[in-house]
Structure formats: C-alpha cells, structure tokens
Write a protein that holds these residues in place. Structure first.
Motif, short mmCIF file in Angstrom:
data_model
loop_
_atom_site.label_atom_id
_atom_site.label_comp_id
_atom_site.label_asym_id
_atom_site.label_seq_id
_atom_site.Cartn_x
_atom_site.Cartn_y
_atom_site.Cartn_z
N GLY A 64 0.81 -1.22 0.00
CA GLY A 64 0.00 0.00 0.00
C GLY A 64 0.84 1.26 0.00
N ASN A 108 2.27 1.64 -3.44
CA ASN A 108 1.21 2.03 -4.39
C ASN A 108 0.86 3.50 -4.20
N ASN A 109 0.83 3.93 -2.94
CA ASN A 109 0.50 5.34 -2.68
C ASN A 109 1.58 6.28 -3.21
N HIS A 123 0.10 8.58 -5.73
CA HIS A 123 -0.24 9.83 -5.06
C HIS A 123 0.99 10.66 -4.66
N TYR A 155 2.36 7.53 1.57
CA TYR A 155 1.30 7.79 2.54
C TYR A 155 0.84 6.49 3.20
N CYS A 156 0.46 6.64 4.47
CA CYS A 156 -0.08 5.51 5.24
C CYS A 156 -1.29 4.93 4.51
N PRO A 157 -1.33 3.61 4.31
CA PRO A 157 -2.47 3.01 3.59
C PRO A 157 -3.74 2.93 4.44
N CYS A 158 -3.64 3.28 5.72
CA CYS A 158 -4.79 3.17 6.62
C CYS A 158 -5.35 4.54 7.01
N ARG A 159 -4.94 5.55 6.27
CA ARG A 159 -5.53 6.88 6.44
C ARG A 159 -5.70 7.46 5.05
N LEU A 160 -6.32 8.62 4.98
CA LEU A 160 -6.54 9.24 3.68
C LEU A 160 -6.05 10.67 3.70
N THR A 161 -5.45 11.08 2.59
CA THR A 161 -4.96 12.46 2.49
C THR A 161 -6.12 13.46 2.46
N LYS A 183 -5.70 16.50 0.88
CA LYS A 183 -5.38 17.37 -0.27
C LYS A 183 -4.73 18.68 0.18
N GLU A 224 -0.40 19.40 5.57
CA GLU A 224 -1.06 18.54 6.54
C GLU A 224 -0.82 17.06 6.20
N LEU A 283 1.14 12.17 7.21
CA LEU A 283 0.69 10.81 6.90
C LEU A 283 1.76 10.00 6.19
#
Lengths: 92, 142
Positions: free
Chosen positions: B84, B87-88, B92, B96-102, B104, B108, B112
């Motif tokens: 993950g 892939n991120n 992206h 980035y942590c695959p268990c949270r969402l950016t 944008k 900030e 992550l």
C-alpha cells in the motif's frame, strides 16, 4: 432497511480483517453496507473528505480506515473493532 | 518558517528552522549556510535514491532498532502495508499511510507519510500494546 458506508483501503490490514465481519453483520441483521475503497478510487476518496467535519472529530482528527459512517444520523466508528461492538453500533 | 541549509564543506543538506551546530557528515562546526530552494534541489539531485520495498523495509528496521518499537513481526501484515505504501507513492506522490486518507492539503498530509510521528498517537502513547495506526510499528515487548 438500514444502510451505512464503510470507507476502506485495499492495502489496509484492519479493513481486510473487518470484511468478513461486515458480511456476517449483513447476513445476521439485514443492514446494508456500501463498501467504498478510498486509495484507488478518487470519487470515493472525495466523498470521504466531504464528510471530514463529521468523521474527523471522532477518529483522532483524521480520515482513517476503516471508517463506518451512517450519513443520516452522522454516527461514526472507526478502526478494527470486535463484532459485537460493531453490531451494537449498527443497531443505534 | 523552515528553510534549507547547506554545509559549505561537504554539501550536506539540512531542512529546518536552524542548522545543526555540527555537520553530521563531515563533523565540521558551524558549517551551514542558508540556501534557496533551487540550490537545495540542485544539490539534492546529485544523488538518485530509489527504494525498492526490501530497501524500505531495511530502512525502517534500522530506524526502529535503537528505539522502543519494532517493525511488526507479522510479516503478512507488513507485506500488505508495504504494498500500500508503495502504491501510494506511485499513485499519489509520497509514501502515505495506507490506513488513512490524504486531505489534499500538502502540508497537513506530510503527517501521513510513513514513518509518521506515531509516538504521540492514542494507539501508541501510554499503551503496552501500542502500535502505529496501521500496525507497521509496534511497541517492543520487554
């Protein structure tokens, strides 16, 4: 029929572990869970971001997966949780 | 505001409010001068660093080694997380942590990037079974 959303990530181990519990919940209680993957689907990600003012305060200020969300009542629970707790939350 | 600093002896680059007193690379004292973003980018481009998953795993193991936490011994879980994370980065831009969402908001969202500052998170701080949100790092058992 009660319906809620599950925001999840394809490579999130917590989400993967929750999937069988969600299937069990649907079978046992009849609730409908719409599964929305957020890292590989930008539309789902944007939808989750839209709900941030409601979800964030209940999930450490962040958008975390998995997050279970009832859009009508604004009820939120996030993280890997035990089945009974999830069932209790879904019954609210 | 954080800015860039370059060691005038060995071209080590530092990003922060102030420069290190001693350059960690060449050990010269008071060697840093503030530089522009452009200079930072040019100096940074002297070396191309690419991480395969195995390299990243080695890096985070080295990061954890002197600390009170370790990479999760659950190899299947770690493998999924690394998938993950990579892939991120590919899709992206950052790991980035695959268990949270950016959000944008780039500044900030830097919080992550793996490894994040999980020591202050409620899933880790003050908990014997503490772990980062995704579970990549867990508190080391005594």
């Amino acid at each position: 029929m009660k319906k809620f959303l599950m925001f999840h990530g394809r490579e999130c181990p917590h989400c993967t572990r929750m999937m069988p519990l969600i299937e069990r919940l649907e079978k046992e209680t009849g609730v409908e869970v719409e599964r929305l993957e957020v890292w590989h689907n930008e539309k789902n990600a944007d939808l989750m971001r839209q709900y941030r003012p409601v979800i964030g305060p209940k999930c450490g200020g962040q958008l975390r997966t998995p997050t279970f969300f009832e859009p009508v009542t604004g009820e939120v629970i996030c993280g890997e949780i035990e089945y009974e707790k999830l069932k209790e939350w879904a019954a609210l | 505001m954080k800015t860039y600093w370059r060691c005038f002896v060995c071209n080590d680059i530092h990003y922060g409010f102030r420069p290190p007193e001693i350059c960690p690379t060449c050990k010269v004292k008071n060697a840093y001068v503030e530089v522009t973003s452009e200079e930072y980018r040019k100096v940074g481009s002297l070396t191309t660093v690419e991480f395969a998953k195995a390299d990243f795993r080695t890096a985070i193991e080295a990061f954890a080694a002197p600390n009170e936490f370790e990479v999760n011994p659950d190899r299947a879980k770690v493998e999924m997380l690394l998938e993950g994370i990579f892939n991120n980065e590919r899709n992206h831009g950052l790991k980035y942590c695959p268990c949270r969402l950016t959000s944008k908001n780039f500044e900030e969202d830097l919080k992550l990037v793996c490894p994040c500052n999980f020591l202050v998170h409620e899933t880790y701080q003050g908990r014997e079974d503490g772990e980062c949100w995704c579970g990549l790092f867990v508190r080391r058992k005594p």
